[in-house]
Design a protein around this motif. Structure first.
Motif, PDB file in Angstrom:
ATOM      1  N   LEU A  12      26.137 -30.553  48.195  1.00  0.00           N
ATOM      2  CA  LEU A  12      24.764 -30.317  47.750  1.00  0.00           C
ATOM      3  C   LEU A  12      24.314 -31.304  46.671  1.00  0.00           C
ATOM      4  O   LEU A  12      23.123 -31.447  46.422  1.00  0.00           O
ATOM      5  CB  LEU A  12      24.609 -28.886  47.232  1.00  0.00           C
ATOM      6  N   LEU A  13      25.244 -31.971  46.039  1.00  0.00           N
ATOM      7  CA  LEU A  13      24.878 -32.970  45.027  1.00  0.00           C
ATOM      8  C   LEU A  13      24.536 -34.323  45.634  1.00  0.00           C
ATOM      9  O   LEU A  13      24.007 -35.188  44.934  1.00  0.00           O
ATOM     10  CB  LEU A  13      25.991 -33.124  43.998  1.00  0.00           C
ATOM     11  N   THR A  14      24.819 -34.510  46.907  1.00  0.00           N
ATOM     12  CA  THR A  14      24.463 -35.785  47.535  1.00  0.00           C
ATOM     13  C   THR A  14      23.027 -35.701  48.053  1.00  0.00           C
ATOM     14  O   THR A  14      22.668 -34.771  48.775  1.00  0.00           O
ATOM     15  CB  THR A  14      25.421 -36.129  48.692  1.00  0.00           C
ATOM     16  N   PRO A  15      22.185 -36.663  47.673  1.00  0.00           N
ATOM     17  CA  PRO A  15      20.781 -36.618  48.078  1.00  0.00           C
ATOM     18  C   PRO A  15      20.577 -36.606  49.596  1.00  0.00           C
ATOM     19  O   PRO A  15      19.652 -35.964  50.091  1.00  0.00           O
ATOM     20  CB  PRO A  15      20.180 -37.880  47.454  1.00  0.00           C
ATOM     21  N   VAL A  16      21.442 -37.293  50.331  1.00  0.00           N
ATOM     22  CA  VAL A  16      21.300 -37.328  51.793  1.00  0.00           C
ATOM     23  C   VAL A  16      21.490 -35.927  52.374  1.00  0.00           C
ATOM     24  O   VAL A  16      20.721 -35.486  53.240  1.00  0.00           O
ATOM     25  CB  VAL A  16      22.312 -38.320  52.410  1.00  0.00           C
ATOM     26  N   PHE A  17      22.491 -35.202  51.895  1.00  0.00           N
ATOM     27  CA  PHE A  17      22.744 -33.844  52.378  1.00  0.00           C
ATOM     28  C   PHE A  17      21.603 -32.906  51.985  1.00  0.00           C
ATOM     29  O   PHE A  17      21.161 -32.085  52.792  1.00  0.00           O
ATOM     30  CB  PHE A  17      24.082 -33.329  51.823  1.00  0.00           C
ATOM     31  N   ARG A  18      21.115 -33.033  50.736  1.00  0.00           N
ATOM     32  CA  ARG A  18      19.989 -32.193  50.298  1.00  0.00           C
ATOM     33  C   ARG A  18      18.752 -32.449  51.141  1.00  0.00           C
ATOM     34  O   ARG A  18      18.041 -31.521  51.522  1.00  0.00           O
ATOM     35  CB  ARG A  18      19.669 -32.442  48.819  1.00  0.00           C
ATOM     36  N   THR A  19      18.470 -33.720  51.441  1.00  0.00           N
ATOM     37  CA  THR A  19      17.308 -34.058  52.264  1.00  0.00           C
ATOM     38  C   THR A  19      17.457 -33.478  53.665  1.00  0.00           C
ATOM     39  O   THR A  19      16.498 -32.935  54.228  1.00  0.00           O
ATOM     40  CB  THR A  19      17.115 -35.582  52.320  1.00  0.00           C
ATOM     41  N   ALA A  20      18.657 -33.573  54.233  1.00  0.00           N
ATOM     42  CA  ALA A  20      18.898 -33.007  55.563  1.00  0.00           C
ATOM     43  C   ALA A  20      18.716 -31.493  55.547  1.00  0.00           C
ATOM     44  O   ALA A  20      18.100 -30.922  56.463  1.00  0.00           O
ATOM     45  CB  ALA A  20      20.297 -33.371  56.050  1.00  0.00           C
ATOM     46  N   MET A  21      19.215 -30.826  54.495  1.00  0.00           N
ATOM     47  CA  MET A  21      19.045 -29.374  54.383  1.00  0.00           C
ATOM     48  C   MET A  21      17.569 -29.015  54.221  1.00  0.00           C
ATOM     49  O   MET A  21      17.089 -28.048  54.805  1.00  0.00           O
ATOM     50  CB  MET A  21      19.844 -28.825  53.186  1.00  0.00           C
ATOM     51  N   PHE A  22      16.835 -29.817  53.432  1.00  0.00           N
ATOM     52  CA  PHE A  22      15.410 -29.556  53.240  1.00  0.00           C
ATOM     53  C   PHE A  22      14.663 -29.644  54.560  1.00  0.00           C
ATOM     54  O   PHE A  22      13.866 -28.774  54.890  1.00  0.00           O
ATOM     55  CB  PHE A  22      14.822 -30.534  52.218  1.00  0.00           C
ATOM     56  N   HIS A  23      14.928 -30.697  55.330  1.00  0.00           N
ATOM     57  CA  HIS A  23      14.240 -30.855  56.617  1.00  0.00           C
ATOM     58  C   HIS A  23      14.644 -29.767  57.611  1.00  0.00           C
ATOM     59  O   HIS A  23      13.817 -29.317  58.412  1.00  0.00           O
ATOM     60  CB  HIS A  23      14.488 -32.249  57.192  1.00  0.00           C
ATOM     61  N   TYR A  24      15.905 -29.344  57.566  1.00  0.00           N
ATOM     62  CA  TYR A  24      16.368 -28.266  58.440  1.00  0.00           C
ATOM     63  C   TYR A  24      15.599 -26.980  58.152  1.00  0.00           C
ATOM     64  O   TYR A  24      15.090 -26.316  59.071  1.00  0.00           O
ATOM     65  CB  TYR A  24      17.876 -28.045  58.247  1.00  0.00           C
ATOM     66  N   PHE A  25      15.500 -26.610  56.867  1.00  0.00           N
ATOM     67  CA  PHE A  25      14.801 -25.376  56.515  1.00  0.00           C
ATOM     68  C   PHE A  25      13.292 -25.524  56.615  1.00  0.00           C
ATOM     69  O   PHE A  25      12.586 -24.548  56.864  1.00  0.00           O
ATOM     70  CB  PHE A  25      15.193 -24.909  55.115  1.00  0.00           C
ATOM     71  N   ARG A  26      12.768 -26.725  56.444  1.00  0.00           N
ATOM     72  CA  ARG A  26      11.331 -26.948  56.538  1.00  0.00           C
ATOM     73  C   ARG A  26      10.822 -26.662  57.951  1.00  0.00           C
ATOM     74  O   ARG A  26       9.700 -26.184  58.138  1.00  0.00           O
ATOM     75  CB  ARG A  26      11.003 -28.378  56.148  1.00  0.00           C
ATOM     76  N   LYS A  27      11.646 -26.954  58.944  1.00  0.00           N
ATOM     77  CA  LYS A  27      11.253 -26.680  60.325  1.00  0.00           C
ATOM     78  C   LYS A  27      11.205 -25.181  60.610  1.00  0.00           C
ATOM     79  O   LYS A  27      10.527 -24.755  61.532  1.00  0.00           O
ATOM     80  CB  LYS A  27      12.237 -27.343  61.290  1.00  0.00           C
ATOM     81  N   ARG A  28      11.928 -24.396  59.823  1.00  0.00           N
ATOM     82  CA  ARG A  28      12.027 -22.963  60.084  1.00  0.00           C
ATOM     83  C   ARG A  28      11.156 -22.109  59.168  1.00  0.00           C
ATOM     84  O   ARG A  28      11.076 -20.907  59.342  1.00  0.00           O
ATOM     85  CB  ARG A  28      13.480 -22.535  59.966  1.00  0.00           C
ATOM     86  N   VAL A  29      10.520 -22.733  58.185  1.00  0.00           N
ATOM     87  CA  VAL A  29       9.674 -21.995  57.247  1.00  0.00           C
ATOM     88  C   VAL A  29       8.235 -22.433  57.434  1.00  0.00           C
ATOM     89  O   VAL A  29       7.950 -23.622  57.521  1.00  0.00           O
ATOM     90  CB  VAL A  29      10.122 -22.256  55.791  1.00  0.00           C
ATOM     91  N   ARG A  30       7.333 -21.480  57.455  1.00  0.00           N
ATOM     92  CA  ARG A  30       5.921 -21.798  57.624  1.00  0.00           C
ATOM     93  C   ARG A  30       5.203 -21.583  56.296  1.00  0.00           C
ATOM     94  O   ARG A  30       5.226 -20.489  55.741  1.00  0.00           O
ATOM     95  CB  ARG A  30       5.303 -20.903  58.694  1.00  0.00           C
ATOM     96  N   VAL A  31       4.579 -22.623  55.799  1.00  0.00           N
ATOM     97  CA  VAL A  31       3.815 -22.557  54.559  1.00  0.00           C
ATOM     98  C   VAL A  31       2.343 -22.540  54.932  1.00  0.00           C
ATOM     99  O   VAL A  31       1.864 -23.436  55.618  1.00  0.00           O
ATOM    100  CB  VAL A  31       4.123 -23.773  53.654  1.00  0.00           C
ATOM    101  N   GLN A  32       1.630 -21.519  54.477  1.00  0.00           N
ATOM    102  CA  GLN A  32       0.223 -21.423  54.823  1.00  0.00           C
ATOM    103  C   GLN A  32      -0.646 -22.228  53.875  1.00  0.00           C
ATOM    104  O   GLN A  32      -1.504 -22.958  54.305  1.00  0.00           O
ATOM    105  CB  GLN A  32      -0.211 -19.970  54.843  1.00  0.00           C
ATOM    106  N   SER A  33      -0.457 -22.082  52.583  1.00  0.00           N
ATOM    107  CA  SER A  33      -1.267 -22.851  51.637  1.00  0.00           C
ATOM    108  C   SER A  33      -0.631 -22.798  50.266  1.00  0.00           C
ATOM    109  O   SER A  33       0.169 -21.921  49.977  1.00  0.00           O
ATOM    110  CB  SER A  33      -2.693 -22.319  51.567  1.00  0.00           C
ATOM    111  N   PHE A  34      -1.012 -23.743  49.458  1.00  0.00           N
ATOM    112  CA  PHE A  34      -0.663 -23.718  48.047  1.00  0.00           C
ATOM    113  C   PHE A  34      -1.832 -24.264  47.268  1.00  0.00           C
ATOM    114  O   PHE A  34      -2.662 -24.975  47.799  1.00  0.00           O
ATOM    115  CB  PHE A  34       0.638 -24.491  47.769  1.00  0.00           C
ATOM    116  N   ARG A  35      -1.907 -23.905  46.001  1.00  0.00           N
ATOM    117  CA  ARG A  35      -3.042 -24.302  45.182  1.00  0.00           C
ATOM    118  C   ARG A  35      -2.538 -24.816  43.846  1.00  0.00           C
ATOM    119  O   ARG A  35      -1.743 -24.166  43.193  1.00  0.00           O
ATOM    120  CB  ARG A  35      -3.971 -23.113  44.976  1.00  0.00           C
ATOM    121  N   MET A  36      -3.038 -25.977  43.464  1.00  0.00           N
ATOM    122  CA  MET A  36      -2.699 -26.562  42.172  1.00  0.00           C
ATOM    123  C   MET A  36      -3.988 -26.966  41.484  1.00  0.00           C
ATOM    124  O   MET A  36      -4.740 -27.779  42.017  1.00  0.00           O
ATOM    125  CB  MET A  36      -1.824 -27.807  42.345  1.00  0.00           C
ATOM    126  N   GLY A  37      -4.245 -26.422  40.332  1.00  0.00           N
ATOM    127  CA  GLY A  37      -5.412 -26.807  39.553  1.00  0.00           C
ATOM    128  C   GLY A  37      -6.692 -26.685  40.352  1.00  0.00           C
ATOM    129  O   GLY A  37      -6.980 -25.680  40.972  1.00  0.00           O
TER     130      GLY A  37
END
Length: 180
Positions: free
Chosen positions: A97-122
């Motif tokens: 988990l400390l290697t950026p390549v593995f973290r990026t792969a995990m992020f993309h794996y979970f990103r495909k399975r999670v649906r984000v409807q909206s976010f608001r900043m300022g």
């Protein structure tokens, strides 16, 4: 169900690895390896955690989507917990988990399975819809609009002389702690 399996399987894997490694190299070298991985992991988590915090702050300052920097920060935090947990399996997962390549792969794996409807900043509204790994983001900057709430406050009526006299007179006897 998966959590129960993890709580049963991980300790069994750790015990088996401790017995195998301890039998091959001895007790003290095994304990030294566990201690060294905790120290090294703490150092790496601290340095990468500060970098991740900087990335999160940068994404907020630039009004970018903070999802990926926040996910990297969370994975670094989990890596720290795993590296401080004694064991070879948890150390291997923590270092992964400390290697950026593995973290990026995990992020993309979970990103495909999670649906984000909206976010608001300022003052910026962003909507992102993830379907099957594809996302479309729309932004609308509202620099001329200031949101706010208000309530009207009536001035308090001025007290009459009878109310002022009631305020001046004590309503209780002296307790010895106060002077009246």
């Amino acid at each position: 169900m998966w959590l129960l399996l993890a709580f049963v399987a991980v300790p069994m894997i750790e015990i088996a690895l401790f017995i195998s490694v301890g039998g091959a190299i001895g007790l003290w070298p095994t304990l030294a390896i566990v201690l060294l991985t905790a120290i090294l992991g703490t150092h790496l988590v601290r340095s990468q955690g500060l970098a991740a915090l900087g990335n999160v702050q940068r994404s907020f300052n630039e009004l970018d989507d903070p999802t990926e920097p926040l996910a990297h920060g969370a994975m670094i935090l989990i890596a720290g917990v795993l590296l401080l947990t004694p064991g070879f399996f948890t150390d291997a997962v923590g270092f992964a988990l400390l290697t950026p390549v593995f973290r990026t792969a995990m992020f993309h794996y979970f990103r495909k399975r999670v649906r984000v409807q909206s976010f608001r900043m300022g003052g910026t509204q962003s909507s992102a819809f993830h379907t099957g790994g594809h996302s479309s983001t729309t932004r609308r900057a509202e620099s001329d609009v200031i949101d706010g709430e208000f309530s009207e406050v009536d001035p308090s009526p001025k007290p009459d002389s009878e109310q002022i006299d009631a305020v001046k007179k004590p309503t209780h006897t002296s307790s010895g702690w106060t002077k009246h």
